[in-house]
Design an enzyme around this catalytic site. Structure first.
Site, PDB file in Angstrom:
ATOM      1  N   GLY A   1      36.955  34.130  41.446  1.00 55.88           N
ATOM      2  CA  GLY A   1      35.634  33.953  42.015  1.00 55.88           C
ATOM      3  C   GLY A   1      35.045  35.257  42.507  1.00 55.88           C
ATOM      4  O   GLY A   1      35.563  36.344  42.251  1.00 55.88           O
ATOM      5  N   CYS A   2      33.943  35.136  43.258  1.00 56.53           N
ATOM      6  CA  CYS A   2      33.167  36.320  43.630  1.00 56.53           C
ATOM      7  C   CYS A   2      33.870  37.196  44.656  1.00 56.53           C
ATOM      8  O   CYS A   2      33.924  38.425  44.488  1.00 56.53           O
ATOM      9  CB  CYS A   2      31.790  35.893  44.134  1.00 56.53           C
ATOM     10  N   TYR A   3      34.414  36.609  45.716  1.00 57.80           N
ATOM     11  CA  TYR A   3      35.091  37.430  46.721  1.00 57.80           C
ATOM     12  C   TYR A   3      36.282  38.189  46.132  1.00 57.80           C
ATOM     13  O   TYR A   3      36.406  39.406  46.338  1.00 57.80           O
ATOM     14  CB  TYR A   3      35.553  36.569  47.895  1.00 57.80           C
TER      15      TYR A   3
END
Length: 350
Positions: free
Chosen positions: A152-154
């Site tokens: 994901g983004c993090y």
């Protein structure tokens, strides 16, 4: 003309799903053959997203394994955590390549997944086959993978900022601090109080301090890169904008004689073959707007010689390089295509 690759999207009505649709509609080598969305089964996708109605006339369908296997060669699972592992074994058995955008197949150890996400898992053999889908770090493994657990983004923004430091042994791994800020779309499309306009607008807030579920994922990859167990101090924040992510990473240098120009040379060499990463010049620091709508991660850095620390900043679009675009980048690799095929590299400005 070569036959197009038939792809399906499960969870097509969410933010991740609609980003996949938007990007895949402009991909020259694929055809969207299936859109799965149980809550919207029977509804034309163009009614859910009228801005795309002129480009796609498919109807959302119930999620049925036999139908997906019949229609597709590749499937993206843009579902909440805990669903992909109920679908992936059957899809793989049907001969499909599977790209999971949830956390279900990101972990080497299923016990770690269960301790942070909960739920029972009975797919250990399938999970062992999964490859972590960050192309900049695991490109060759992804090329031959049948099952890809897309980060994901993090984790993406954090790991791209940290990777050269850990791989080259440039920092004390115990000193790694990651401060991350995300737009509200990172929370998904489901109704949540914290995502309401009146709650999120004109306010910045930390959440899940010292207990965010992406911590073990980040630590797993950091440990792999460093060749030793790494723990990180990770703090996420919600910021009042729809999309975008900025990570600021701090770490103690092992060699206090290193200067910013040295570090930039190291980063440029590390990402020389990474078309989705742009290392910025001296004194230039990334802004989220630059990455908006793109599959590009911008990285800038500075060495603070006074404190003997390095500060690395990374910015990306949480819905593209941080989610759907990254999954398509991984798909491109498995097909032997140029990895940025069909993916936008230039953002909207201003």
């Amino acid at each position: 003309m070569a036959e197009k690759l038939r792809v399906g999207i499960v969870g097509a009505s969410g933010y991740g799903g609609v980003q996949l649709v938007r990007l895949l509609l402009d991909h020259p080598r694929v055809e969207i053959a299936y859109l799965g969305a149980n809550q919207n089964a029977g509804t034309p996708f163009g009614e859910l997203y009228p801005q795309l109605a002129h480009r796609i006339d498919r109807v959302c369908e119930a999620v049925e394994l036999d139908r997906i296997v019949e229609a597709c060669s590749v499937v993206f699972l843009a579902t909440p955590n805990g669903i992909a592992h109920t679908l992936a074994p059957g899809l793989l058995a049907g001969g499909l390549r599977v790209f999971d955008l949830s956390a279900d197949y990101r972990f080497v150890n299923l016990e770690t997944y269960q301790s942070w996400y909960g739920g029972d898992r009975h797919d250990a053999a399938v999970a062992r086959e999964a490859v972590y889908g960050l192309p900049e770090l695991y490109r060759e493994r992804i090329r031959t993978a049948r099952l890809v657990g897309c980060p994901g983004c993090y984790p993406t923004a954090s790991l791209l900022a940290a990777a050269p430091l850990l791989k080259q042994g440039l920092i004390d791994p115990r000193s790694l601090i990651i401060d991350a800020k995300s737009g509200v779309s990172g929370a998904g499309r489901a109704l949540k109080t914290g995502s309401l306009f009146a709650e999120a607008d004109s306010s910045v807030a930390a959440y899940s301090v010292a207990r965010h579920r992406h911590i073990p994922e980040i630590e797993q990859v950091c440990s792999d890169l460093a060749g030793m167990r790494v723990q990180v101090q990770f703090t996420p924040h919600l910021i009042p904008m729809a999309r975008g992510m900025l990570v600021t990473l701090y770490a103690q240098l092992r060699d206090p004689g290193l200067v910013s120009e040295d570090m930039l040379t190291i980063y440029e060499a590390f990402y020389r073959q990474a078309p989705a990463v742009r290392v910025l010049g001296s004194g230039i620091y990334p802004q989220t707007k630059w990455a908006s709508g793109t599959n590009t991660c911008f990285i800038g850095l500075e060495v603070d010689q006074r404190t003997e620390r390095v500060v690395v900043l990374s910015a990306l679009d949480n819905l593209v390089k941080g989610q759907s675009g990254q999954a398509i980048q991984a798909m491109n690799l498995t097909q032997g295509w140029e990895e940025m095929l069909g993916l936008p590299a230039i953002g909207f400005y201003p």
